[in-house]
Design a protein around this motif. Sequence first.
Motif, PDB file in Angstrom:
ATOM      1  N   PRO A  68      -0.604   9.204   8.129  1.00 35.19           N
ATOM      2  CA  PRO A  68      -1.268   8.451   9.212  1.00 35.19           C
ATOM      3  C   PRO A  68      -0.738   7.027   9.342  1.00 35.19           C
ATOM      4  N   LEU A  69      -0.458   6.385   8.195  1.00 36.20           N
ATOM      5  CA  LEU A  69       0.068   5.023   8.229  1.00 36.20           C
ATOM      6  C   LEU A  69       1.492   5.016   8.777  1.00 36.20           C
ATOM      7  N   PHE A  70       2.284   6.026   8.441  1.00 36.81           N
ATOM      8  CA  PHE A  70       3.649   6.105   8.966  1.00 36.81           C
ATOM      9  C   PHE A  70       3.641   6.276  10.484  1.00 36.81           C
ATOM     10  N   VAL A  71       2.720   7.105  10.972  1.00 33.90           N
ATOM     11  CA  VAL A  71       2.599   7.292  12.427  1.00 33.90           C
ATOM     12  C   VAL A  71       2.247   5.966  13.091  1.00 33.90           C
ATOM     13  N   GLU A  72       1.349   5.205  12.453  1.00 38.84           N
ATOM     14  CA  GLU A  72       0.974   3.890  12.982  1.00 38.84           C
ATOM     15  C   GLU A  72       2.178   2.957  13.004  1.00 38.84           C
ATOM     16  N   LEU A  73       2.973   2.968  11.930  1.00 39.93           N
ATOM     17  CA  LEU A  73       4.178   2.146  11.881  1.00 39.93           C
ATOM     18  C   LEU A  73       5.198   2.588  12.926  1.00 39.93           C
ATOM     19  N   VAL A 112      -1.243  -7.258  19.597  1.00 38.83           N
ATOM     20  CA  VAL A 112      -2.617  -6.892  19.249  1.00 38.83           C
ATOM     21  C   VAL A 112      -2.630  -5.853  18.127  1.00 38.83           C
ATOM     22  N   MET A 113      -1.749  -4.865  18.200  1.00 36.57           N
ATOM     23  CA  MET A 113      -1.707  -3.818  17.184  1.00 36.57           C
ATOM     24  C   MET A 113      -1.285  -4.370  15.829  1.00 36.57           C
ATOM     25  N   GLN A 114      -0.461  -5.411  15.822  1.00 39.54           N
ATOM     26  CA  GLN A 114      -0.052  -6.045  14.566  1.00 39.54           C
ATOM     27  C   GLN A 114      -1.261  -6.478  13.745  1.00 39.54           C
ATOM     28  N   ALA A 115      -2.237  -7.084  14.426  1.00 41.55           N
ATOM     29  CA  ALA A 115      -3.412  -7.595  13.728  1.00 41.55           C
ATOM     30  C   ALA A 115      -4.169  -6.466  13.039  1.00 41.55           C
ATOM     31  N   TYR A 116      -4.258  -5.306  13.690  1.00 45.14           N
ATOM     32  CA  TYR A 116      -4.946  -4.158  13.088  1.00 45.14           C
ATOM     33  C   TYR A 116      -4.135  -3.584  11.925  1.00 45.14           C
ATOM     34  N   THR A 117      -2.831  -3.456  12.103  1.00 50.97           N
ATOM     35  CA  THR A 117      -1.985  -2.880  11.062  1.00 50.97           C
ATOM     36  C   THR A 117      -1.954  -3.755   9.816  1.00 50.97           C
ATOM     37  N   LEU A 118      -1.973  -5.075  10.000  1.00 54.28           N
ATOM     38  CA  LEU A 118      -1.948  -5.989   8.861  1.00 54.28           C
ATOM     39  C   LEU A 118      -3.178  -5.844   7.979  1.00 54.28           C
ATOM     40  N   GLU A 119      -4.286  -5.374   8.539  1.00 50.89           N
ATOM     41  CA  GLU A 119      -5.479  -5.167   7.734  1.00 50.89           C
ATOM     42  C   GLU A 119      -5.297  -4.004   6.767  1.00 50.89           C
ATOM     43  N   ARG A 120      -4.544  -2.986   7.176  1.00 45.08           N
ATOM     44  CA  ARG A 120      -4.320  -1.821   6.317  1.00 45.08           C
ATOM     45  C   ARG A 120      -2.996  -1.902   5.561  1.00 45.08           C
ATOM     46  N   LEU A 175       6.477  -8.595   4.367  1.00 46.32           N
ATOM     47  CA  LEU A 175       7.914  -8.339   4.251  1.00 46.32           C
ATOM     48  C   LEU A 175       8.222  -6.859   4.443  1.00 46.32           C
ATOM     49  N   SER A 176       7.408  -6.017   3.829  1.00 45.99           N
ATOM     50  CA  SER A 176       7.609  -4.573   3.943  1.00 45.99           C
ATOM     51  C   SER A 176       7.356  -4.096   5.364  1.00 45.99           C
ATOM     52  N   LEU A 177       6.345  -4.674   6.013  1.00 48.65           N
ATOM     53  CA  LEU A 177       6.048  -4.297   7.389  1.00 48.65           C
ATOM     54  C   LEU A 177       7.198  -4.683   8.310  1.00 48.65           C
ATOM     55  N   PRO A 204       0.827  -1.215   0.000  1.00 43.93           N
ATOM     56  CA  PRO A 204       0.000   0.000   0.000  1.00 43.93           C
ATOM     57  C   PRO A 204       0.860   1.263   0.000  1.00 43.93           C
ATOM     58  N   LYS A 205       0.286   2.355  -0.452  1.00 45.54           N
ATOM     59  CA  LYS A 205       0.976   3.637  -0.456  1.00 45.54           C
ATOM     60  C   LYS A 205       1.164   4.100   0.987  1.00 45.54           C
TER      61      LYS A 205
END
Length: 339
Positions: free
Chosen positions: A78-83, A203-211, A216-218, A73-74
């Motif tokens: 917001p996604l970077f903050v989550e990462l 727990v947060m991994q499961a949410y992040t994997l959905e988005r 490998l990139s994660l 995904p691009k």
Amino acid sequence: MVLKIGDARSMYRKFKPHLLMVLIQLGYTFLNFITEASFNEGLNPYVYITYRHAVSGFVMLPFAYFLERRIRPKLTWPLFVELFILSLLGVGFTLNAYFASLRYTSPTVVASMVNVISSLTFIIAIPLGMEKLDLKNPRGMAKVIGTLASLAGVTLMTLYKGKSFRSIWSAPIHMGSSSIHENWLKGSILGVASCITWSMWYVMQAYTLERYPAQLSLTTWMSLIGGAQSAVFTVCVEHKPAAWIIGFNIKLWSILYGGIVCSGLIIFIQLWCTKEKGPVFVTMFNPLSTIMVAILAYFVLGEGLYMGSILGGIIIIIGLYLVLWGKENDEEEVPMRSS
């Protein structure tokens, strides 16, 4: 014969996550001892975390870039903050606290503490709707009893020794005495803190994997961001330039093993298992590392094996079986609801 091959393949697909999680715990077991040996040789744990994830990030980067360029995904802010938060929970704070606790205590104690992660993850997952809890159902009760049994087994291994069974042969490997086990209380507090944030990370991994389903990139992002976070922290607490110098010795092998195998390959496999089975399933295998550490310490390092470790190990295995039996029912109910 065709049916038998088909049945074998079906069984393999069904139990593939279970087998992978056992192998992961074996990998973590070796990690405890190789890092203990490198810390005994003077390797700073904060420097170790920084180098380890730098190695992991740069080794995984080309694989992630080329193999997942079509499904990645691009990256938005917001996604970077989550990462960034995910990396802080899994690397920046958690692993620095974890390996600092290993420096102040011992591999056996730290491996025992890690087992509370499964119980904490189970508790967090229930109100978030990631784990079903039906106490009227026998399998639902099995999950609760199994979780408590695993925790009881770990407590037994930690607090009760009992009769000692000494190794009947000379230890092939000698770790040497360590002078850095200087603050047992400080190490215990750091260990508990790392377990809490580690549970939140699972727990947060499961949410992040959905988005962000590119595993490998994660893995690569967590290593690079977590390594940078650790570097900033290390610079603030470690003011000796000599601490960053690594020779061709156990320190280097510890960093390479931790980076390539544990922060790279194992995290990638763990993310896949989390996506397939959920965070509670993944964490329920942590107690196996405690058993493996005790067995390896007995046969390889010549340490004593205590009755408490044997009884606790049996209870842990029973608890793990009960949880997996209970969760099997969850998976069977999914297609029924969707039909």
